[in-house]
Design a protein around this motif. Structure first.
Motif, PDB file in Angstrom:
ATOM      1  N   ALA A  12       0.828  -1.206   0.000  1.00 37.04           N
ATOM      2  CA  ALA A  12       0.000   0.000   0.000  1.00 37.04           C
ATOM      3  C   ALA A  12       0.862   1.255   0.000  1.00 37.04           C
ATOM      4  O   ALA A  12       0.585   2.220  -0.724  1.00 37.04           O
ATOM      5  N   VAL A  13       1.906   1.276   0.812  1.00 35.79           N
ATOM      6  CA  VAL A  13       2.803   2.441   0.866  1.00 35.79           C
ATOM      7  C   VAL A  13       3.500   2.624  -0.480  1.00 35.79           C
ATOM      8  O   VAL A  13       3.598   3.745  -1.005  1.00 35.79           O
ATOM      9  N   ALA A  14       3.993   1.520  -1.059  1.00 34.92           N
ATOM     10  CA  ALA A  14       4.699   1.605  -2.336  1.00 34.92           C
ATOM     11  C   ALA A  14       3.778   2.128  -3.434  1.00 34.92           C
ATOM     12  O   ALA A  14       4.189   2.926  -4.276  1.00 34.92           O
ATOM     13  N   GLU A  15       2.520   1.685  -3.446  1.00 32.49           N
ATOM     14  CA  GLU A  15       1.591   2.086  -4.497  1.00 32.49           C
ATOM     15  C   GLU A  15       1.041   3.486  -4.273  1.00 32.49           C
ATOM     16  O   GLU A  15       0.767   4.208  -5.246  1.00 32.49           O
ATOM     17  N   GLU A  41      10.993  -4.822   7.322  1.00 33.97           N
ATOM     18  CA  GLU A  41      12.374  -4.571   6.907  1.00 33.97           C
ATOM     19  C   GLU A  41      13.354  -5.230   7.871  1.00 33.97           C
ATOM     20  O   GLU A  41      14.379  -5.793   7.457  1.00 33.97           O
ATOM     21  N   GLU A  42      13.027  -5.168   9.152  1.00 30.07           N
ATOM     22  CA  GLU A  42      13.891  -5.794  10.156  1.00 30.07           C
ATOM     23  C   GLU A  42      13.928  -7.314   9.958  1.00 30.07           C
ATOM     24  O   GLU A  42      14.989  -7.933  10.058  1.00 30.07           O
ATOM     25  N   ARG A  43      12.777  -7.889   9.665  1.00 30.54           N
ATOM     26  CA  ARG A  43      12.717  -9.334   9.465  1.00 30.54           C
ATOM     27  C   ARG A  43      13.483  -9.750   8.214  1.00 30.54           C
ATOM     28  O   ARG A  43      14.118 -10.801   8.184  1.00 30.54           O
ATOM     29  N   LEU A  49      12.327   0.840   1.575  1.00 30.18           N
ATOM     30  CA  LEU A  49      11.843   2.176   1.224  1.00 30.18           C
ATOM     31  C   LEU A  49      12.843   3.245   1.631  1.00 30.18           C
ATOM     32  O   LEU A  49      13.479   3.149   2.687  1.00 30.18           O
ATOM     33  N   TYR A  50      12.982   4.259   0.787  1.00 34.12           N
ATOM     34  CA  TYR A  50      13.657   5.499   1.173  1.00 34.12           C
ATOM     35  C   TYR A  50      12.574   6.440   1.667  1.00 34.12           C
ATOM     36  O   TYR A  50      11.579   6.695   0.987  1.00 34.12           O
ATOM     37  N   ARG A  51      12.740   7.008   2.858  1.00 35.79           N
ATOM     38  CA  ARG A  51      11.714   7.853   3.462  1.00 35.79           C
ATOM     39  C   ARG A  51      12.173   9.299   3.493  1.00 35.79           C
ATOM     40  O   ARG A  51      13.304   9.599   3.879  1.00 35.79           O
ATOM     41  N   THR A  52      11.285  10.220   3.065  1.00 31.11           N
ATOM     42  CA  THR A  52      11.502  11.653   3.234  1.00 31.11           C
ATOM     43  C   THR A  52      10.265  12.201   3.939  1.00 31.11           C
ATOM     44  O   THR A  52       9.299  11.485   4.195  1.00 31.11           O
ATOM     45  N   THR A  53      10.284  13.479   4.229  1.00 29.11           N
ATOM     46  CA  THR A  53       9.138  14.071   4.930  1.00 29.11           C
ATOM     47  C   THR A  53       7.898  14.105   4.062  1.00 29.11           C
ATOM     48  O   THR A  53       6.776  14.125   4.567  1.00 29.11           O
ATOM     49  N   ARG A  54       8.064  14.132   2.732  1.00 29.14           N
ATOM     50  CA  ARG A  54       6.915  14.251   1.835  1.00 29.14           C
ATOM     51  C   ARG A  54       6.543  12.946   1.125  1.00 29.14           C
ATOM     52  O   ARG A  54       5.393  12.728   0.797  1.00 29.14           O
ATOM     53  N   ARG A  55       7.533  12.115   0.890  1.00 27.70           N
ATOM     54  CA  ARG A  55       7.261  10.977   0.019  1.00 27.70           C
ATOM     55  C   ARG A  55       8.218   9.834   0.322  1.00 27.70           C
ATOM     56  O   ARG A  55       9.290  10.042   0.896  1.00 27.70           O
ATOM     57  N   VAL A  56       7.801   8.645  -0.048  1.00 22.64           N
ATOM     58  CA  VAL A  56       8.693   7.503   0.057  1.00 22.64           C
ATOM     59  C   VAL A  56       8.943   6.968  -1.351  1.00 22.64           C
ATOM     60  O   VAL A  56       8.117   7.140  -2.251  1.00 22.64           O
TER      61      VAL A  56
END
Length: 303
Positions: A12-15, A41-43, A49-56
């Protein structure tokens, strides 16, 4: 911890491109979505994902993982749908492939007609003359022509497919008509995608390697060259039946015509239980039977 945990959230986050919209889609809190992706991600011991304040955005590992996860989630949801209601309307994404010319002329119009009755269905069609690996490349259905090679895939016969050796009357008036297979080598042959032509002789299949001054990987182009009197051609029925009826082509060596093959719907066995595949295969079979190219394939079409 379930091996499924975090997959829906990650997809969902990726899409959606950020956590807030992903949370809205899943009807969860943003903090829950973020936590599940972090645990995933830990598992995996990999950043997805690369995370920024506005978008991943997706990392290279995330791009690879996303394609597999999307397919897994789709198949999981379809499995539940199949068990809950085997007769439900087609939904979700159906990916299929067919040969270019045949797909454009016959398959795509029938698929479009089918889709008009099922607005919840999404279809992706790849038209290519390559034989794709359905399982590896994630296809639900393939339309294949001729004879099938051995495989674990299931095949349903959709329509007949007869091959005709033909030439235009003008060519035959100028160069004569072949009466035996041995005479084919004396004629100019219009070569399409295959390097050999198939015939029957004394109850056995005979392969002839044509030669000539013209070649193209398009059946329609071969037909046009034959109509212009350039040489002999061997083409499937749906190209030549109308020109044969009109007298624009003459069928040759009828006694040596190869055994009929077929047009096939091919799919992994588990996919046929899905309404979207099962009902489309039925619709294609019924629709092809009504096409003028498949009607009245009688002996009186041959000269």
């Amino acid at each position: 911890m379930s091996r499924w945990e975090g997959l829906d959230e990650f997809v969902a986050v990726a899409e959606c491109g950020n956590f807030s919209r992903a949370a809205e889609r899943l009807r969860l809190s943003s903090s829950h979505v973020s936590r599940q992706v972090a645990l995933l991600e830990e598992r995996l011991q990999a950043r997805l994902l690369y995370r920024t304040t506005r978008r991943v955005s997706l990392t290279e590992a995330g791009q690879t993982f996303l394609a597999r996860c999307q397919r897994l989630i789709e198949e999981r949801d379809e499995a539940f749908l199949t068990i809950s209601d085997l007769h439900s309307a087609p939904t979700g994404l159906l990916r299929m492939t067919a040969a270019v010319a045949y797909g454009e002329r016959f398959i795509v119009p029938l698929v479009n007609e089918f889709m008009a009755g099922y607005p919840a269905l999404k279809v992706e069609i790849e038209l290519t003359n390559r034989t794709l690996d359905m399982v590896h490349e994630g296809f639900d259905l393939a339309i294949r022509l001729g004879r099938l090679s051995e495989s674990s895939l299931v095949a349903t016969r959709l329509a007949p497919r007869a091959m005709y050796l033909c030439a235009a009357p003008a060519y035959l008036e100028k160069y004569g008509r072949p009466h035996t297979l041995s005479e084919l080598g004396q004629h100019n042959c219009l070569i399409g995608t295959g390097d050999t032509w198939s015939f029957q002789q004394n109850g056995h299949e005979h392969q002839f390697r044509p030669s000539g001054n013209w070649r193209c990987n398009s059946g329609q182009a071969v037909l046009d060259a034959a109509l212009r009197g350039f040489g002999l051609c061997q083409l499937p029925d749906y190209y030549v039946l109308e020109p044969l009826r009109r007298g624009e082509l003459v069928s040759l060596l009828d006694a040596n015509q190869p055994p009929n093959t077929a047009v096939w719907a091919v799919y992994p066995q588990r996919r046929y239980s899905l309404p979207k595949v099962r009902l489309l295969v039925d619709a294609l079979k019924a629709g092809l039977a009504l096409c003028p190219e498949y009607r009245g394939q009688a002996d009186d079409q041959r000269a």
